[in-house]
Design an enzyme around this catalytic site. Structure first.
Site, PDB file in Angstrom:
ATOM      1  N   CYS A  26       0.833  -1.081   0.114  1.00  0.00           N
ATOM      2  CA  CYS A  26      -0.027  -0.164  -0.029  1.00  0.00           C
ATOM      3  C   CYS A  26       0.860   1.286   0.121  1.00  0.00           C
ATOM      4  O   CYS A  26       0.389   2.305  -0.257  1.00  0.00           O
ATOM      5  CB  CYS A  26      -0.762   0.033   1.143  1.00  0.00           C
ATOM      6  SG  CYS A  26      -0.110   0.182   2.681  1.00  0.00           S
ATOM      7  N   ASP A  49       2.345   2.769   2.559  1.00  0.00           N
ATOM      8  CA  ASP A  49       2.162   3.339   3.599  1.00  0.00           C
ATOM      9  C   ASP A  49       3.525   3.288   4.549  1.00  0.00           C
ATOM     10  O   ASP A  49       4.006   2.165   4.731  1.00  0.00           O
ATOM     11  CB  ASP A  49       0.758   3.071   4.538  1.00  0.00           C
ATOM     12  CG  ASP A  49      -0.410   3.503   3.930  1.00  0.00           C
ATOM     13  OD1 ASP A  49      -0.148   4.104   2.950  1.00  0.00           O
ATOM     14  OD2 ASP A  49      -1.316   3.079   4.515  1.00  0.00           O
ATOM     15  N   CYS A  53      -2.822   5.473   5.363  1.00  0.00           N
ATOM     16  CA  CYS A  53      -4.388   5.640   5.245  1.00  0.00           C
ATOM     17  C   CYS A  53      -4.781   5.803   6.651  1.00  0.00           C
ATOM     18  O   CYS A  53      -4.161   5.967   7.571  1.00  0.00           O
ATOM     19  CB  CYS A  53      -5.042   4.172   4.841  1.00  0.00           C
ATOM     20  SG  CYS A  53      -4.634   2.933   6.143  1.00  0.00           S
ATOM     21  N   CYS A  63      -2.881  -2.470   8.789  1.00  0.00           N
ATOM     22  CA  CYS A  63      -2.327  -1.244   9.188  1.00  0.00           C
ATOM     23  C   CYS A  63      -2.132  -1.279  10.553  1.00  0.00           C
ATOM     24  O   CYS A  63      -1.032  -0.390  11.066  1.00  0.00           O
ATOM     25  CB  CYS A  63      -3.415  -0.162   9.016  1.00  0.00           C
ATOM     26  SG  CYS A  63      -4.626  -0.370   7.326  1.00  0.00           S
TER      27      CYS A  63
HETATM   28 FE1  FES Z   1      -1.603   0.399   4.066  1.00  0.00          FE
HETATM   29 FE2  FES Z   1      -3.607   0.962   5.930  1.00  0.00          FE
HETATM   30  S1  FES Z   1      -3.596   0.672   3.653  1.00  0.00           S
HETATM   31  S2  FES Z   1      -1.496   0.935   6.375  1.00  0.00           S
END
Ligand code: FES
Length: 144
Positions: free
Chosen positions: A35, A37, A60, A104
């Site tokens: 993702c 992140d 996110c 996450c």
């Molecule tokens: Fe990657 Fe939440 S979508 S940490």
């Protein structure tokens, strides 16, 4: 039923402990390659107690809420509690996350662990390596 609990929305909209920390005793940064992140946790530790915790999360809403809740859960607690904090405990404290958002919360557990490992390394404190993610062989950041 709403996808996100009131607690998730609260910690997403009003995150606690946001920002960088000067002179942190331990810093841990993790990312999820899928993702994209990134979460960074800063810890201030005195006499084996987490006296302050801060975070910077580029990610996110669930990652932000997880970092906010995780820092709240460890602040004022002994290092051993922070070390034992699981992503499951973070999810429970948030009254749940949707299944596809559980990863996450894993970032929060791992960033805290890495920050503690950094603290141990910087201070020459002996620790049990098996309690920490083995970054070279771990799939967490690469395979969610
Ligand atoms: Fe990657 Fe939440 S979508 S940490």
């Amino acid at each position: 039923m709403a996808l996100y609990s009131d607690k998730v929305m609260d910690h997403f909209r009003n995150p606690r402990n946001v920002g960088a920390m000067e002179n942190a005793d331990g810093i841990g940064e993790v990312g999820n390659a899928k993702c994209g992140d990134i979460m960074k946790i800063y810890l201030k530790i005195e006499n084996d107690v987490i006296v302050d915790a801060k975070f910077e999360t580029f990610g996110c809403g669930s990652a932000i809420a997880s970092s906010s809740m995780a820092t709240e859960l460890i602040k004022g607690h002994p290092v051993s509690d922070a070390l034992a904090l699981t992503n499951k405990a973070v999810v429970e404290a948030l009254d749940g996350l949707p299944t596809h958002k559980i990863h996450c919360s894993v970032l929060a557990e791992e960033a805290i662990k890495l920050a503690l490992q950094d603290y141990y390394e910087k201070n020459g404190i002996a620790y049990d390596r098996s309690l920490f993610p083995d970054c070279e062989n771990c799939a967490h950041c690469h395979d969610h």
